[in-house]
Design a protein around this motif. Structure first.
Motif, PDB file in Angstrom:
ATOM      1  N   GLN A 130      61.898  46.542 122.131  1.00 23.87           N
ATOM      2  CA  GLN A 130      60.784  47.500 122.214  1.00 23.87           C
ATOM      3  C   GLN A 130      59.495  46.973 121.586  1.00 23.87           C
ATOM      4  O   GLN A 130      58.462  47.624 121.655  1.00 23.87           O
ATOM      5  N   CYS A 131      59.545  45.813 120.957  1.00 25.62           N
ATOM      6  CA  CYS A 131      58.367  45.278 120.255  1.00 25.62           C
ATOM      7  C   CYS A 131      57.394  44.641 121.256  1.00 25.62           C
ATOM      8  O   CYS A 131      57.775  43.770 122.037  1.00 25.62           O
TER       9      CYS A 131
ATOM     10  N   LYS B 144      62.601  37.799 124.395  1.00 29.48           N
ATOM     11  CA  LYS B 144      63.462  38.745 123.683  1.00 29.48           C
ATOM     12  C   LYS B 144      64.838  38.705 124.341  1.00 29.48           C
ATOM     13  O   LYS B 144      64.940  38.626 125.564  1.00 29.48           O
TER      14      LYS B 144
ATOM     15  N   HIS C  25      53.687  43.592 115.322  1.00 28.13           N
ATOM     16  CA  HIS C  25      53.731  43.929 116.750  1.00 28.13           C
ATOM     17  C   HIS C  25      52.679  44.985 117.050  1.00 28.13           C
ATOM     18  O   HIS C  25      52.217  45.694 116.151  1.00 28.13           O
TER      19      HIS C  25
ATOM     20  N   PRO D 294      54.924  40.650 119.907  1.00 28.92           N
ATOM     21  CA  PRO D 294      55.343  40.317 118.543  1.00 28.92           C
ATOM     22  C   PRO D 294      54.889  38.921 118.128  1.00 28.92           C
ATOM     23  O   PRO D 294      54.952  37.979 118.915  1.00 28.92           O
TER      24      PRO D 294
ATOM     25  N   LYS E 102      56.009  45.211 110.760  1.00 27.61           N
ATOM     26  CA  LYS E 102      57.307  45.905 110.819  1.00 27.61           C
ATOM     27  C   LYS E 102      58.179  45.555 109.613  1.00 27.61           C
ATOM     28  O   LYS E 102      58.864  46.416 109.054  1.00 27.61           O
TER      29      LYS E 102
ATOM     30  N   GLU F 227      54.305  56.024 113.301  1.00 27.37           N
ATOM     31  CA  GLU F 227      55.454  55.447 113.987  1.00 27.37           C
ATOM     32  C   GLU F 227      56.482  56.505 114.322  1.00 27.37           C
ATOM     33  O   GLU F 227      57.125  56.464 115.356  1.00 27.37           O
TER      34      GLU F 227
ATOM     35  N   LYS G 212      50.918  48.357 118.591  1.00 26.06           N
ATOM     36  CA  LYS G 212      51.218  49.767 118.869  1.00 26.06           C
ATOM     37  C   LYS G 212      50.193  50.290 119.876  1.00 26.06           C
ATOM     38  O   LYS G 212      49.103  50.711 119.483  1.00 26.06           O
TER      39      LYS G 212
END
Length: 304
Positions: free
Chosen positions: A180-181, A210, A242, A184, A253, A128, A244
């Motif tokens: 930014q997720c 969001k 979420h 999710p 997270k 991350e 990546k």
């Protein structure tokens, strides 16, 4: 008796319990057993520090997990084209019992349940950190990522006289980097004091929207146990996950949990904790000092 033989015995007992419920028409209980056993098998398959089973045996365990999930799916959706019958599932009993010596071809043309990439906490944090550095320099792309399934939420249990059912509406979660997720969603589970599943784990669909520092879900999750039957000291866990895209894995997270003395009708906000998820609630660390929480609304259904 060795630990591995005890494990196999436990799996076999769970398998028999599930098929018994199935043959008696107790479908909710059968689904419970099948899904819990499937997850236990998957966990063994994904374990990197276990030498109890060979890679071939792990592949067989993964295929058994696939069959359990297929039968569970057949019970949940009677119109399913992927019907997997109880008689077929029962053929796997001797394979589970004799997994250490079984060397024949698997009786069904199935693939092992796809393995989720499991990372050690330190490894995940390192990846991350790399992503944050990439984002700062404009490197990497977040355009292409595989679509997630629409969740695995289960229907509400049938009501029972004098018993209470709990519906939790996951309203929203506050996170400083909410925007930014990617993809999710929330994994909801009921764990006993030892951190073991009391009923099948459920995944919500991907969040609906969001907004500023909030990710909105507005989704109902029906807890698959009557409140009166929940073991003492158990807790309901909410793991925020979420995707990546750059690293190709789904990451947890943060997490939150609801203890049994907090179950009461109406809204509630609960604190967020740092990963990895501590199902035994022994070493909890708050995610942030900011006023960011998981917002829930509880509804109790009592059949009097």
């Amino acid at each position: 008796m060795s630990d591995v033989n005890k494990t196999i015995q436990k799996w076999h007992a769970s398998f028999r319990k599930g098929t018994d419920f199935d043959s008696w028409g107790q479908l909710v209980e059968a689904i419970d057993e099948y899904q819990i056993l499937a997850r236990q098998l998957q966990k063994e398959v994904q374990s990197t520090n276990s030498s109890d089973f060979t890679e071939e045996q792990k592949k067989t365990l993964g295929k058994i997990a696939s069959c359990l999930e297929m039968r569970s799916g057949s019970l949940q959706c009677t119109q399913s084209k992927e019907d997997f019958k109880l008689e077929e599932l029962k053929k796997l009993e001797t394979i589970i019992q004799n997994i250490l010596t079984y060397n024949k071809a698997f009786p069904f043309d199935v693939q092992p349940v796809p393995l989720r990439r499991i990372l050690a906490p330190g490894e995940e944090e390192h990846l991350e950190l790399e992503e944050e550095e990439d984002a700062a320099t404009g490197a990497g792309s977040t355009e292409a990522f595989p679509p997630r399934a629409p969740g695995t939420l289960l229907p509400r249990l049938p009501s029972e006289h004098g018993m209470t059912l709990l519906t939790l509406k996951i309203e929203k979660i506050g996170l400083k980097d909410a925007g930014q997720c990617i993809d999710p969603y929330m994994t909801v589970s009921l764990k006993d004091l030892n951190g073991l599943d009391v009923y099948p784990v459920q995944d919500t669909p991907v969040a609906s929207r969001k907004e500023d520092t909030y990710i909105h879900f507005s989704v109902d999750v029906d807890i698959q146990r009557h409140v009166e039957k929940i073991p003492k000291g158990a807790a309901i866990f909410f793991e925020f996950k979420h995707y990546k895209p750059k690293k190709g894995f789904t990451s947890t997270k943060c997490f939150a949990f609801l203890e049994m003395d907090e179950i009461k009708p109406g809204p509630i906000i609960i604190e967020l904790y740092k990963k990895p998820t501590d199902f035994k609630r022994k070493k909890l660390q708050l995610l942030t000092k900011k006023q960011l929480y998981l917002h829930l609304h509880q509804t109790l259904h009592k059949d009097s």
